[in-house]
Design a protein around this motif. Structure first.
Motif, short mmCIF file in Angstrom:
data_model
loop_
_atom_site.label_atom_id
_atom_site.label_comp_id
_atom_site.label_asym_id
_atom_site.label_seq_id
_atom_site.Cartn_x
_atom_site.Cartn_y
_atom_site.Cartn_z
N PRO A 25 0.80 -1.22 0.00
CA PRO A 25 0.00 0.00 0.00
C PRO A 25 0.83 1.28 0.00
O PRO A 25 0.30 2.36 0.19
CB PRO A 25 -0.79 -0.12 1.30
CG PRO A 25 0.15 -0.84 2.21
CD PRO A 25 0.90 -1.81 1.32
N ALA A 26 2.15 1.18 -0.23
CA ALA A 26 3.03 2.35 -0.08
C ALA A 26 2.67 3.48 -1.04
O ALA A 26 2.68 4.65 -0.67
CB ALA A 26 4.48 1.94 -0.27
N ALA A 27 2.35 3.15 -2.29
CA ALA A 27 2.04 4.20 -3.27
C ALA A 27 0.74 4.91 -2.91
O ALA A 27 0.65 6.15 -3.01
CB ALA A 27 1.95 3.60 -4.66
N ALA A 28 -0.25 4.18 -2.48
CA ALA A 28 -1.52 4.80 -2.09
C ALA A 28 -1.35 5.67 -0.86
O ALA A 28 -1.94 6.75 -0.78
CB ALA A 28 -2.57 3.71 -1.84
N MET A 29 -0.55 5.22 0.09
CA MET A 29 -0.30 6.03 1.29
C MET A 29 0.44 7.31 0.95
O MET A 29 0.12 8.38 1.45
CB MET A 29 0.49 5.24 2.32
CG MET A 29 -0.34 4.27 3.09
SD MET A 29 0.49 3.57 4.52
CE MET A 29 1.88 2.76 3.78
N LEU A 30 1.43 7.21 0.09
CA LEU A 30 2.21 8.38 -0.29
C LEU A 30 1.34 9.40 -1.03
O LEU A 30 1.38 10.60 -0.74
CB LEU A 30 3.41 7.98 -1.14
CG LEU A 30 4.36 9.09 -1.53
CD1 LEU A 30 4.98 9.71 -0.29
CD2 LEU A 30 5.44 8.56 -2.45
N ALA B 70 5.42 15.38 5.71
CA ALA B 70 6.75 14.91 5.31
C ALA B 70 7.11 13.61 6.02
O ALA B 70 7.69 12.71 5.41
CB ALA B 70 7.80 15.98 5.60
N ALA B 71 6.75 13.50 7.28
CA ALA B 71 7.03 12.27 8.02
C ALA B 71 6.28 11.10 7.41
O ALA B 71 6.81 9.99 7.30
CB ALA B 71 6.65 12.43 9.48
N ALA B 72 5.04 11.33 7.00
CA ALA B 72 4.26 10.25 6.38
C ALA B 72 4.85 9.87 5.02
O ALA B 72 4.71 8.73 4.59
CB ALA B 72 2.81 10.69 6.21
N GLY B 73 5.51 10.80 4.37
CA GLY B 73 6.10 10.51 3.08
C GLY B 73 7.45 9.81 3.15
O GLY B 73 7.82 9.05 2.26
N PHE B 74 8.21 10.04 4.22
CA PHE B 74 9.57 9.51 4.31
C PHE B 74 9.68 8.22 5.13
O PHE B 74 10.60 7.44 4.92
CB PHE B 74 10.52 10.54 4.92
CG PHE B 74 10.80 11.68 4.00
CD1 PHE B 74 11.33 11.48 2.75
CD2 PHE B 74 10.51 12.97 4.39
CE1 PHE B 74 11.59 12.54 1.90
CE2 PHE B 74 10.77 14.05 3.56
CZ PHE B 74 11.30 13.82 2.31
#
Length: 110
Positions: free
Chosen positions: A39-44, A98-102
């Motif tokens: 699910p990384a792409a959807a979360m990003l 930013a934290a959610a993205g990194f």
């Protein structure tokens, strides 16, 4: 007075809503991702869209408050505090986004 207080605290309230939605979506994608795959792409994408939307809303609110000439009104302190809280809230929104993205998502579920 209640209306002025709500206008003053709108920035921190939006920051709290953004933070809650960000982690709610993160948790939902992790739970669904166990069945769907990665699910990384959807979360990003969701964290990016949510963060950009919140920052745009805060910027729009800042411009409206600045242009309204609110600093010359009777509640000058509340209006100045409102502008400063909007700036602080925008920094908090960017920091959380930013934290959610990194940070790698769903590591604890693996």
């Amino acid at each position: 007075m209640t209306r002025a207080l709500l206008r003053t605290l709108f920035g921190p309230l939006l920051w709290a809503v953004h933070f809650s939605l960000l982690y709610l979506l993160h948790t939902a994608f992790c739970v669904m991702g166990v069945r769907m795959g990665d699910p990384a792409a959807a979360m990003l994408l969701s964290s990016l869209l949510l963060t950009l939307g919140a920052v745009a809303l805060l910027a729009w609110l800042f411009v409206l408050r600045w242009r309204s000439g609110a600093l010359q009104s009777a509640n000058g302190f509340l209006n100045e505090a409102s502008l400063l809280l909007i700036v602080l809230s925008a920094a908090g929104v960017v920091w959380a986004g930013a934290a959610a993205g990194f940070i790698e998502g769903c590591a604890s579920l693996r």
